[in-house]
Design an enzyme around this catalytic site. Structure first.
Site, PDB file in Angstrom:
ATOM      1  N   GLN A 221       0.823  -1.208   0.000  1.00 38.55           N
ATOM      2  CA  GLN A 221       0.000   0.000   0.000  1.00 38.55           C
ATOM      3  C   GLN A 221       0.860   1.262   0.000  1.00 38.55           C
ATOM      4  O   GLN A 221       0.339   2.365  -0.126  1.00 38.55           O
ATOM      5  CB  GLN A 221      -0.922   0.014   1.226  1.00 38.55           C
ATOM      6  CG  GLN A 221      -1.917  -1.137   1.259  1.00 38.55           C
ATOM      7  CD  GLN A 221      -2.748  -1.185   2.517  1.00 38.55           C
ATOM      8  OE1 GLN A 221      -2.940  -2.239   3.077  1.00 38.55           O
ATOM      9  NE2 GLN A 221      -3.266  -0.054   2.984  1.00 38.55           N
ATOM     10  N   ARG A 368      -8.485  -0.668   8.157  1.00 39.15           N
ATOM     11  CA  ARG A 368      -9.526   0.244   7.675  1.00 39.15           C
ATOM     12  C   ARG A 368      -9.840   1.311   8.723  1.00 39.15           C
ATOM     13  O   ARG A 368     -10.997   1.490   9.144  1.00 39.15           O
ATOM     14  CB  ARG A 368     -10.773  -0.543   7.303  1.00 39.15           C
ATOM     15  CG  ARG A 368     -11.601   0.194   6.242  1.00 39.15           C
ATOM     16  CD  ARG A 368     -12.656  -0.642   5.617  1.00 39.15           C
ATOM     17  NE  ARG A 368     -13.325   0.155   4.600  1.00 39.15           N
ATOM     18  CZ  ARG A 368     -14.055  -0.326   3.625  1.00 39.15           C
ATOM     19  NH1 ARG A 368     -14.214  -1.618   3.510  1.00 39.15           N
ATOM     20  NH2 ARG A 368     -14.633   0.466   2.752  1.00 39.15           N
ATOM     21  N   CYS A 369      -8.797   2.003   9.116  1.00 38.20           N
ATOM     22  CA  CYS A 369      -8.911   2.915  10.258  1.00 38.20           C
ATOM     23  C   CYS A 369      -7.718   3.840  10.256  1.00 38.20           C
ATOM     24  O   CYS A 369      -6.649   3.479   9.795  1.00 38.20           O
ATOM     25  CB  CYS A 369      -8.921   2.068  11.526  1.00 38.20           C
ATOM     26  SG  CYS A 369      -8.226   2.807  12.989  1.00 38.20           S
ATOM     27  N   GLU A 738     -12.899   4.760   5.608  1.00 37.07           N
ATOM     28  CA  GLU A 738     -12.839   4.066   6.884  1.00 37.07           C
ATOM     29  C   GLU A 738     -13.960   4.420   7.842  1.00 37.07           C
ATOM     30  O   GLU A 738     -14.157   3.739   8.851  1.00 37.07           O
ATOM     31  CB  GLU A 738     -11.480   4.333   7.504  1.00 37.07           C
ATOM     32  CG  GLU A 738     -10.432   3.627   6.677  1.00 37.07           C
ATOM     33  CD  GLU A 738      -9.057   4.165   6.830  1.00 37.07           C
ATOM     34  OE1 GLU A 738      -8.910   5.218   7.471  1.00 37.07           O
ATOM     35  OE2 GLU A 738      -8.137   3.554   6.298  1.00 37.07           O
TER      36      GLU A 738
END
Ligand code: CDP
Length: 784
Positions: A221, A368-369, A738
């Site tokens: 990523q 996802r945060c 998110e």
């Protein structure tokens, strides 16, 4: 009659995702699709024990097996000074174990062979003699005096404590608590869960022996940051390292860190002179790569007699596993957890955090945060619902009473954040309206009278995304800017590249839409690329919902730079002064004479064929964007549940989600993001758990045990929205990817707790499985 051009794909249009043309036809290019000539395969031997001293490793039999090219151990890596590597949090992590193994699944040795099967067979022939040690599986155990020392490799490390971190003001918080009429406490555990992307992690390292160029295809990523880390760790010159992150089948934070497999495969390719591929299987992914959460939290909320919040006090113990490798900005040891005051105007707060080593896999990734915001949001939203129940005030009313008001923005929080914009009352009103809240409450009362177990849960979250301002936010010293490079070709078509890397979020579509808006080139005329460090501008990557706030802003800014140059060219072409030109999406025209106009396509052609004397040819540029502040998306989620008293099974009857992410670039993609996140939130709340037995064996090492939700289990989502633009973002957008994972777990659990509140049940830790609910009801004498 308006002369405005119709430009396809401007901001606000729900254009279809361009990337889906290849994904839906099976034409994506994922890591395991890539085959290189002469490619070898690598299999990793992992520790069966959570904590053990390595007495010996015998690789003789494995080395003699068919197709085996090399067997790599920690000892060999040590000869090249690569047995250990730095982590994102400034700790060290074993690449291949030399002295001890410190978690089940830790990398011990690797086999490189002609085929994957030969590599795996030979891996199973390696014999390791272990001396098993006591395993430590929780911070509580980690703290106990006499517990065995996990990191005896670190000089000066006398215990299992990693860090202590604080935020806010202890003295004013204590004083406020002393005056409080009521203090509500919640102790809760946000369990270890896993991002579990459909595609696991992997790489192909291809070091060319003739040129020394290392091309590494990697599920990353953050390819640029990884290139720099690789250069620093291996000593290879950075220009000779090319990281290519191909299509990614999800990431959710799991693909941010550097994993030992990447390092071993690269070292092997360097030594052997052939490409080496390594792809994890599902169990390897679940037991050894970046987990999320594992926070034990205690929150105290001080209230006055009218239900006004006076102060918040929080302590957390984090379980960081065997190596402190949390992927988060250096300055913040517990991530951005200090957003914990959430959507509430709490005058003072004090947060303390302690991190501990345990014999569990390292990670601490922001699943996802935005760096531990999920844990913070969960704690405050659970605490607020518990407080409302305890003081007998309606959950929605209690929240509204304490919300930061629209006119208080920019709002300075007690822990030092400056919230950019928000209107929490409005989002709540839209949610309540959608829900038919007043009627629903009457219905709940009526059902309860009939003996049904039913409840409503609300969560009004505030996120903090878009890391971040370079002076405050860095990863391993690299400032957290991001970038965009835009080239407009002579025919008016364009190529956009950014420093981010989509894992399925739709960047190819939405980033082109930003250019369409700013420059008037149809989004379908813009090719988009990211993830190749030889071609894309340097950026810190995609995680923590930072792409739109940072690289999205860079995209708008570079388009504006080109528009400034286009104005000069238009002035030359139209023989009019620059200040007499009016920009209307896609063209410049002369003030008062809309027919005297040049389109952006005509201007682009002129940039290569007919420029004013002294001007550089071409229409291209790059922008590195350092965000002045974070963006603060928010929303209100509401859930209605029905619980079966006989089995403890929870059914989500309704799920209403009202999100505000500022200006929406592509409303359809935003909704898709929200659906995905609400599904993951459902999984975390009700299904997913990576846990360990007393010996440190990982339970939840496959998708039979680690339950991720499918369309079958997921509730139906009813979406709503409000739009409060970010005042500092060039197009007013905030991140959104998110928000639903951050906000929804508390909404789901609050609904369960509301349903169980008549029985005096105040908490059940996630995942809220039927057996836990059944046991809680049983403990209160409810039997059916
Ligand atoms: O960093 P990441 O891409 O994971 O998250 P994001 O910036 O929240 O964006 C997720 C997707 O939603 C991207 O395709 C964005 O461009 C899109 N989005 C949007 O259309 N409008 C917004 N206000 C925010 C995101």
């Amino acid at each position: 009659m308006s002369t405005e051009l119709h430009v396809h794909g401007r901001i606000g249009q729900s254009v279809k995702r361009v990337e889906d043309a290849r994904f839906l036809r099976g034409k994506g290019n994922f890591m395991d699709d890539i085959e290189l000539p002469g490619m070898l395969h690598m299999a990793i031997l992992r520790s069966p024990h959570a904590h053990a001293r390595i007495k010996s490793i015998d690789t003789a039999a494995a080395g003699a097996m068919p197709g085996v090219i090399a067997v790599v151990t920690g000892e060999l890596m040590a000869q090249h000074k690569l047995a250990w590597m730095p982590t994102m949090s400034g700790d060290t992590q074993a690449v291949l174990a030399t002295d001890k193994v410190r978690f089940q699944g830790q990398e011990v040795a690797a086999v490189i062979a002609e085929t994957k099967y030969q590599a795996e067979d030979a891996r199973d022939a390696i014999v390791v003699d272990y001396d098993v040690l006591q395993a430590v599986t929780s911070p509580q155990q980690s703290k106990e005096a006499g517990t065995v020392l996990i990191r005896d490799d670190k000089e000066g490390q006398k215990d299992n404590h990693i860090y202590h971190w604080e935020s806010g003001n202890q003295a004013t918080t204590q004083a406020a608590f002393a005056k409080a009429d009521k203090v509500v406490r919640l102790h809760t555990f946000y369990p270890r869960c896993h991002p579990a992307p459909l595609e696991t992690c992997g790489c192909i390292a291809d070091v060319n022996p003739a040129t020394g160029k290392a091309t590494i295809y990697m599920t990353s990523q953050a390819p640029h940051a990884i290139r720099t880390v690789f250069a620093l760790v291996t000593g290879l010159p950075e220009q000779n390292i090319r990281i290519i992150s191909p299509d990614l089948g999800g990431g959710f934070g799991n693909k941010v860190p550097v994993y030992p497999g990447y390092v071993v495969a690269t070292a092997a390719s360097l030594l052997i002179g052939r490409p080496v591929k390594w792809i994890e299987d599902r169990t390897e992914n679940l037991i050894s790569t970046g987990f999320a959460r594992d926070y034990h939290m205690t929150g105290d909320l001080a209230l006055d007699k009218d239900g006004k919040m006076l102060a918040l006090r929080v302590h957390l113990d984090s379980d960081n596993g065997a190596f402190f490798s949390d992927a988060q900005p250096s300055k913040f040891k517990a991530g951005l957890f200090h957003i914990v005051t959430g959507s509430y105007d709490i005058p003072t707060a004090h947060v303390t955090a302690d991190g501990y080593y345990t014999n569990k896999a390292p990670g601490g990734v922001a699943y996802r945060c935005s760096f531990r915001v999920t844990e913070a949001s969960y704690l405050i939203e659970r605490l607020v619902t518990n407080a409302a129940i305890e003081i007998g005030m309606d959950q929605a009313e209690f929240r509204k009473k304490n919300f930061i008001k629209a006119e208080q923005f920019p709002y300075h929080s007690a822990t030092g954040w400056v919230y950019d914009s928000g209107d929490y009352h409005k989002a709540m009103d839209v949610a309540l309206d959608k829900l038919g809240y007043d009627e629903l409450k009457k219905d709940v009362e009526a059902r309860r009278k009939k003996g049904e177990v039913t409840g409503i849960g609300i969560a009004s979250f505030t996120e903090v995304v878009g890391a971040g301002h370079g002076a405050e936010f860095d990863i391993l010293g690299l400032r957290m800017f991001d970038s965009a490079e835009l080239r407009v070709h002579p025919t008016g078509k364009a190529m956009l590249r950014t420093g981010t890397k989509s894992q399925g979020q739709g960047h190819e579509t939405t980033f082109a839409q930003i250019v369409a808006e700013e420059l008037g080139i149809p989004s379908t005329d813009i090719a988009f690329e990211e993830g190749d460090t030889d071609t894309a501008p340097y950026g810190l990557g995609t995680y923590a919902s930072r792409s739109t706030p940072v690289a999205g802003a860079a995209t708008a800014m570079v388009a504006r730079k080109l528009r400034d140059k286009a104005r000069k060219i238009a002035s030359h072409l139209l023989e009019a002064a620059e200040e007499d030109l009016v920009w209307e999406t896609g063209k410049f025209y002369v003030k008062g004479s809309p027919d005297r106009a040049k389109t952006i396509q005509e201007i682009a052609f002129a940039a290569y064929t007919n420029i004013p004397e002294g001007m550089e040819a071409g229409l291209e540029g790059v922008h590195y964007y350092d965000p002045p502040n974070m963006t603060f998306p928010f929303g209100t989620y509401a859930v209605v549940v029905d619980i079966d008293k006989g089995t403890g099974q929870t059914k989500v009857r309704r799920m209403v989600a009202v999100d505000d992410c500022g200006v929406r670039i592509n409303p359809m993609i935003v909704e898709g993001q929200i659906h995905g996140g609400l599904t993951e939130g459902y999984g975390i709340a009700f299904m997913e758990l990576i846990t360990f037995d007393a010996d440190g064996n990982c339970i939840g090492s496959n998708l039979m045990d680690y339950l991720i939700p499918t369309a079958w289990e997921s509730p139906k989502f009813e979406l709503g929205e409000t739009t409060t633009p970010s005042p500092h973002h060039p197009i007013g957008a905030k991140g959104v990817g998110e928000s639903p994972t951050v906000g929804s777990p508390a909404a789901y659990v609050n609904a369960v707790i509301d349903a169980l509140s008549p029985y005096g049940i105040t908490n059940i830790d996630m995942p809220v499985t039927s057996d836990k609910v059944w046991a809680a009801l049983r403990s209160k004498g409810v039997t059916e």
